[in-house]
Write a protein that holds these residues in place. Structure first.
Motif, mmCIF file in Angstrom:
data_model
loop_
_atom_site.group_PDB
_atom_site.id
_atom_site.type_symbol
_atom_site.label_atom_id
_atom_site.label_comp_id
_atom_site.label_asym_id
_atom_site.label_seq_id
_atom_site.Cartn_x
_atom_site.Cartn_y
_atom_site.Cartn_z
ATOM 1 N N MET A 1 -5.190 5.290 -0.279
ATOM 2 C CA MET A 1 -4.198 4.247 -0.072
ATOM 3 C C MET A 1 -4.481 3.159 -1.094
ATOM 4 N N GLN B 1 0.838 -1.193 0.000
ATOM 5 C CA GLN B 1 0.000 0.000 0.000
ATOM 6 C C GLN B 1 0.870 1.239 0.000
ATOM 7 N N ALA C 1 2.681 1.438 4.761
ATOM 8 C CA ALA C 1 1.378 1.774 5.350
ATOM 9 C C ALA C 1 1.434 1.774 6.862
ATOM 10 N N ALA D 1 0.457 5.821 -0.401
ATOM 11 C CA ALA D 1 -0.456 6.957 -0.353
ATOM 12 C C ALA D 1 -0.324 7.770 -1.634
ATOM 13 N N LYS E 1 -0.798 10.332 5.628
ATOM 14 C CA LYS E 1 -2.168 10.824 5.532
ATOM 15 C C LYS E 1 -2.289 12.263 6.034
#
Length: 791
Positions: A94, A22, A123, A24, A258
């Motif tokens: 994501m 994963q 992640a 972003a 994030k």
């Protein structure tokens, strides 16, 4: 052994699969087809008033919502939607590489951009709550704490805050949005009772949790709010005690980039809810980006600039990166040209001293940063159990001090736009028009806005003049100067960048004292001096310009004529070299030294003595693909000395005919030793586990790699004894233990936990080295565990 090798390969592949699981991303959409927008239903009345006052367009396309159909289509393909941005017409998501490929193929997706610098990010990576905070409940002995009597704290006295109080300015009518990691006890602490009683906290939003409650989590927000509007009894800790507030939680302890999405969303939320000022003691630097990225082009920087266009004054901390010699600049969004970047100084009421951790400017593209400065040391509300208030330090606290100042200044200057206030705050600072990359224009002063001095300029009467001599420029005082600072800077005329700047501390200076600068330092540069409220500049004459043209032998350091003028305290080179090399850049390298000990993990291996050292010297080169992931190669030399006793020495009695007495003597004499020297090559991958903001440097990293080495030199067993035992007359002969091959290739796996300076490592050799013909198994231990020192 095969099991261990198999497990090592599984770990390596598992780690690689995690790294590619994963990431972003910003997903930018092509248009806003099918959307409608009513600004009068969407915006708070105060936001509409602000738009109209600054001339911004309420119907600007950036205010229209993201297409719900597009959002649904992207979200259905991603692992998680972090949030949506109207202003950028983008979604933060994501996603795995396969998912992002499918998203890119959607007809309404314009492009996809990794949120992290150069992309890849774990992640599960841990991020610091705030990249602009260093805090401590009490700091005895660190600084001489400035103390004052009266209704305002020393941190406000330095900005002349009493002038605002005398005129009745407390920020009333100004709405301030505060972004941080949490606001515990703001709903209960006495420091904010006046805000609660007067219903001055209008709205709150917790972006990580997607709910209104912000009264928990990290206390950093409680402390920064204290510096804007807190009270300690009858004494003000911040100037804007009458302002209205919007509190946004945008940071968490562990997040995969994030928080930049949440910061973007918070700016748009503040816009909608009528904020005039945004106070952000946050920022994104070496944990997210590279030095070269601090040029105002990050998406949070673009959001800061757009906020200014929409009438909001964004105030942001410069950062706490000054102690990182590789970083050399501020953090984003403080790098945006329309964001008021605030640096930190020590808490003196009269003198200027840059607080050691506050980030230096300029921006990566050479613009002046910070813009202004304030105390990086403050008294704030304390959420702990010991005391209700405490002292804390960090560039984080200079930002809210200036934000509270800005609210009062704006109240005193009705009708001004955000950018007009931006420049007026710069002009109000006590060094203006002088500026450098430590202090900006200096500390803003309230009397600039209360009309006790003219806003046309705050120049004092001349305190010095220049005297030109053959090869020098002398600065001669025109009046006595006591306990002051002389600031000097050399500025290029083409792009106005500072090549060098510094500060002299002055105990006393009169007309008989001088400060002398060499003229050769002025070639293609302007010398700017600020002393005791007065600024002047000097350039070479045309003839002098020709004289010093091409001269490379020059010095920026001034000479002083009196010991009352102390030396250069903050002299710094102003140029930023955004090299590809360095700990905060794409390529990095270090030299290392390792000291290890062998560990026996197999019965067939010989038991080594405690002191069987393995020493390694090497150089390591890494290529960063993101702030969290690197590939690297190491070249090293390792010398291993195996000293051991083993039960199988008893076989000597049968094979060599030794008596038991000889064997006992043998056991008493230092045992046997094998020396292995290897020239190695290692290929490895590095994953960041803990960011530098939490432990210093660039954080804690996990390395996993494979190595190959070529072993040479003497590998025969040796004994630190004569070749014959006098009582027996028998030469030692260890041929039954099988001397090692003189040349051998070795292969293995290695793993490390390291930070910038030291670490631990585990090295496992896959092949055997030395074998006992009698048992047919390895003799020398395969496993080595040790410590690393990195330079």
């Amino acid at each position: 052994m095969k099991k261990l090798s198999f497990i090592a390969l599984i770990i390596f592949n598992f780690q690689f699969s995690i790294l590619n699981s994963q990431q972003a991303y910003w997903v930018f959409l092509a248009d806003k087809a099918g959307t409608t927008f009513d600004p009068y239903a969407y915006f708070d009345a105060k936001a509409i008033e602000r738009y109209q006052q600054c001339g911004a367009d309420l119907y600007d396309i950036t205010n229209y919502p993201v297409s719900a159909a597009y959002e649904q289509g992207v979200s259905s393909l991603a692992t998680e939607e972090i949030g949506a941005s109207r202003w950028m017409n983008a979604l933060g998501v994501m996603a795995t590489p396969d998912q992002i490929a499918a998203i890119e193929a959607l007809p309404y997706v314009l492009r996809v951009q990794p949120i992290a610098a150069d992309g890849l990010q774990l992640a599960s990576a841990t991020q610091p709550l705030s990249h602009s905070v260093t805090q401590s409940p009490e700091l005895p002995g660190l600084f001489d704490i400035a103390t004052v009597d009266g209704p305002i704290e020393a941190q406000l006295v330095r900005m002349g805050g009493q002038h605002f109080r005398d005129k009745g300015f407390d920020g009333k009518g100004i709405r301030i949005a505060v972004f941080d990691g949490g606001f515990p006890q703001v709903n209960t602490h006495m420091a904010f009772k006046h805000l609660r009683d007067n219903h001055q906290i209008l709205k709150t939003w917790n972006f990580p949790k997607d709910k209104e409650d912000v009264y928990g989590w990290d206390s950093h927000g409680t402390m920064t709010l204290s510096c804007i509007a807190g009270r300690m009894g009858d004494r003000d800790l911040g100037l804007a005690t009458g302002a209205e507030f919007l509190l946004a939680r945008t940071e968490i302890n562990s997040e995969p980039f994030k928080e930049e999405v949440w910061w973007q969303m918070a700016v748009e939320w503040a816009d909608r809810n009528g904020a005039n000022i945004i106070s952000s003691s946050l920022g994104y630097g070496k944990e997210h980006h590279y030095t070269k990225d601090m040029d105002g082009t990050s998406y949070v920087a673009k959001a800061g600039n757009l906020a200014a266009r929409k009438g909001m004054l964004v105030v942001n901390s410069a950062g706490n990166e000054a102690d990182d010699k590789q970083w050399k600049t501020i953090i984003t969004p403080a790098d945006a040209d329309s964001v008021l970047c605030v640096g930190g100084i020590e808490n003196s009421l009269t003198e200027y001293n840059h607080i050691e951790f506050s980030s230096f400017g300029p921006s990566a593209d050479g613009r002046l940063k910070p813009n202004v400065c304030a105390f990086g040391y403050a008294r704030t509300a304390n959420t702990g159990k010991d005391t209700a208030y405490h002292y804390v330090h960090g560039t984080s606290f200079s930002c809210p001090l200036v934000a509270g100042f800005a609210a009062c200044a704006w109240q005193a200057s009705p009708g001004k736009t955000a950018m007009e206030m931006f420049h007026l705050i710069e002009q109000s600072a006590d060094l203006y028009p002088y500026a450098d990359y430590s202090f900006g224009y200096g500390v803003p002063q309230a009397d600039f806005f209360t009309q006790t001095i003219k806003q046309s300029g705050n120049q004092a009467t001349p305190s010095f003049h220049f005297v030109s001599e053959a090869d020098t420029i002398r600065l001669v005082p025109t009046r006595p100067v006591k306990r002051s600072n002389l600031f000097y800077a050399f500025r290029r005329p083409d792009d106005h960048r500072l090549t060098y700047y510094g500060k002299l501390d002055i105990a006393y200076m009169d007309q008989g004292d001088t400060v002398t600068f060499s003229k050769n330092a002025l070639f293609n540069r302007t010398l700017i001096i600020h002393l005791d409220g007065y600024t002047d500049s000097l350039i070479l004459s045309r003839d002098e310009y020709v004289k010093y043209q091409g001269l490379s032998d020059y010095t920026f350091w001034p000479e002083v004529s009196d010991e009352a003028i102390t030396g250069t305290l903050t002299g710094r080179n102003g140029d930023i070299v955004t090299s590809q090399w360095g700990s905060n850049n794409t390529w990095r390298w270090n030299v290392y030294f390792g000291l290890g000990l062998p560990i026996k993990i197999d019965d067939a291996e010989l038991t080594t003595n405690f002191w069987s050292p393995s020493t390694t010297f090497g150089i390591r080169i890494l290529r960063a693909f993101s702030k969290a992931y690197c590939l690297g190669v190491s070249l090293d030399f390792t010398s291993s000395h195996y000293r051991f006793n083993d039960a199988r020495v008893n076989d000597l009695e049968g094979t060599l005919g030794m008596t038991q007495n000889t064997i006992n003597n043998y056991k008493d004499i230092d045992t046997r030793k094998a020396v292995v020297r290897e020239y190695g090559l290692e290929i490895f991958q590095r994953v960041r586990l803990v960011p530098g903001g939490m432990i210093g440097g660039n954080g804690l990293h996990w390395d996993l790699g494979i190595y190959g080495s070529f072993a040479t030199n003497s590998y025969t067993f040796e004994a630190d004894v004569p070749t014959a035992v006098p009582s027996e007359g028998i030469n030692y002969n260890y041929s039954n233990l099988d001397a090692l091959t003189d040349y051998r290739w070795n292969f293995g796996v290695v793993t490390r936990l390291v930070n910038d300076w030291y670490g631990i490592y585990v090295r496992y050799r896959l092949n055997g080295l030395g074998s006992d013909p009698a048992v047919g198994k390895v003799l020398l231990p395969r496993l080595t565990v040790g410590l690393l020192l990195q330079l």
